[in-house]
Design an enzyme around this catalytic site. Sequence first.
Site, mmCIF file in Angstrom:
data_model
loop_
_atom_site.group_PDB
_atom_site.id
_atom_site.type_symbol
_atom_site.label_atom_id
_atom_site.label_comp_id
_atom_site.label_asym_id
_atom_site.label_seq_id
_atom_site.Cartn_x
_atom_site.Cartn_y
_atom_site.Cartn_z
ATOM 1 N N GLY A 83 0.655 -1.487 -0.273
ATOM 2 C CA GLY A 83 0.069 0.075 -0.046
ATOM 3 C C GLY A 83 0.952 1.159 0.147
ATOM 4 O O GLY A 83 1.621 1.425 0.415
ATOM 5 N N ARG A 125 0.957 -5.610 -5.651
ATOM 6 C CA ARG A 125 0.875 -6.623 -5.207
ATOM 7 C C ARG A 125 1.510 -7.457 -6.371
ATOM 8 O O ARG A 125 0.469 -8.403 -6.910
ATOM 9 C CB ARG A 125 -0.346 -7.135 -3.919
ATOM 10 N N ASP A 178 5.273 -5.119 5.904
ATOM 11 C CA ASP A 178 5.582 -5.823 6.679
ATOM 12 C C ASP A 178 5.432 -6.420 5.822
ATOM 13 O O ASP A 178 6.805 -7.312 5.864
ATOM 14 C CB ASP A 178 4.302 -5.650 8.095
ATOM 15 N N THR A 224 4.566 2.147 5.842
ATOM 16 C CA THR A 224 3.124 2.311 5.780
ATOM 17 C C THR A 224 2.313 2.943 6.906
ATOM 18 O O THR A 224 3.275 3.507 7.514
ATOM 19 C CB THR A 224 2.969 1.044 5.923
ATOM 20 N N ASP A 239 -0.012 2.595 8.404
ATOM 21 C CA ASP A 239 -1.051 1.246 9.608
ATOM 22 C C ASP A 239 0.054 1.654 10.679
ATOM 23 O O ASP A 239 -0.732 1.907 12.055
ATOM 24 C CB ASP A 239 -0.881 0.629 9.302
ATOM 25 N N ASP A 262 2.264 -0.504 12.232
ATOM 26 C CA ASP A 262 1.940 -1.887 12.217
ATOM 27 C C ASP A 262 3.426 -2.714 12.776
ATOM 28 O O ASP A 262 3.529 -4.024 12.915
ATOM 29 C CB ASP A 262 1.107 -2.348 12.293
ATOM 30 N N ARG A 266 -5.604 -2.393 10.566
ATOM 31 C CA ARG A 266 -6.489 -4.327 10.980
ATOM 32 C C ARG A 266 -6.418 -4.529 12.298
ATOM 33 O O ARG A 266 -6.903 -5.115 12.785
ATOM 34 C CB ARG A 266 -6.091 -5.144 9.694
#
Length: 320
Positions: free
Chosen positions: A11, A72, A103, A125, A127, A129, A171
Amino acid sequence: MRRIGVLTSGGDAPGMNAAVRAIVRGGVYNGLKVFGIQRGFEGLIHGEIKEMDVSSVADLIHRGGTVLRSARSKDFMTKEGQQKALDQIRAFGLDGIAIIGGDGSLKGGLCLAEAGIPVMGLPGTIDNDLGYTDFTIGFDTAVNTVLDAIGKIRDTSTSHDRCTVVEVMGRHCGDIAYYAGVAGGAEYILTSETEEDLNALCRKVIDGQKRGKLHSIIVRAEGCEISTAEVIKLLEQKTGMETRAVVLGYVQRGGSPSAQDRILASRMGYRAVELFLDNKRNRAVGVRGMDLIDLDLEEALKIQRKTNTELIKLADILSI
């Protein structure tokens, strides 16, 4: 180390272009040839590789998205695809690859590293995360995008005596929800990381009504087990307050990166160049506090993201 490649994968995140710019200009400044790889690992497999120079990244630092584009790649998940990528790396004479992504992208870099290709991973990213770094490229911009939306939503919610559930990305990591929720004065924050008490949520909304409050803002991370529709149904049943949903979606990924993301990306991009020049291999670049760090790539990816319990507690206290 004379020829390095750079790709963006997964992303997109605001600040990726700033990182590419830093790698290209930092590389050129130090006498390296830098090659941009289009469309991530998919483009690498198909040899979509072109040398970049100082002019290639002009007028780029303020732009969102990624000039190298992203994709992707199912092919790269196979041994055959990975071998094709290695063949292209060798055909173009690349001595190392800088990978900007989340990740999954950095795990893809680990596959190249295990095949003997020096890799530098940069956390790109929204996120936030990745456990080894305090912040990722793009996170700050995404939070500010959500914060701006909350401000606009609050205006219209107040005009109609309405409760609004704002659904944000995240998420497995609720950092966007928590940071934007605290900064935006949300009444409640729902994520996948904590057990949520929906009765407490309803009580907060009712308490606000009793104080004469004309609106309530609930921030829900997309990974929360309780759906937005379920939250709306419960709120309307127990509070009697009209409740609407706003799903922000991909707007959180776009836009011009914040000053913080531009600086973070630039620092990380140049650190990757320095590590290549020092003949380091397979490092993950990150930040702790105000300081840049670099860790072994494989070990960095094993570090689990810790839930920010202090921020969760603060959100609860300030939303009384």
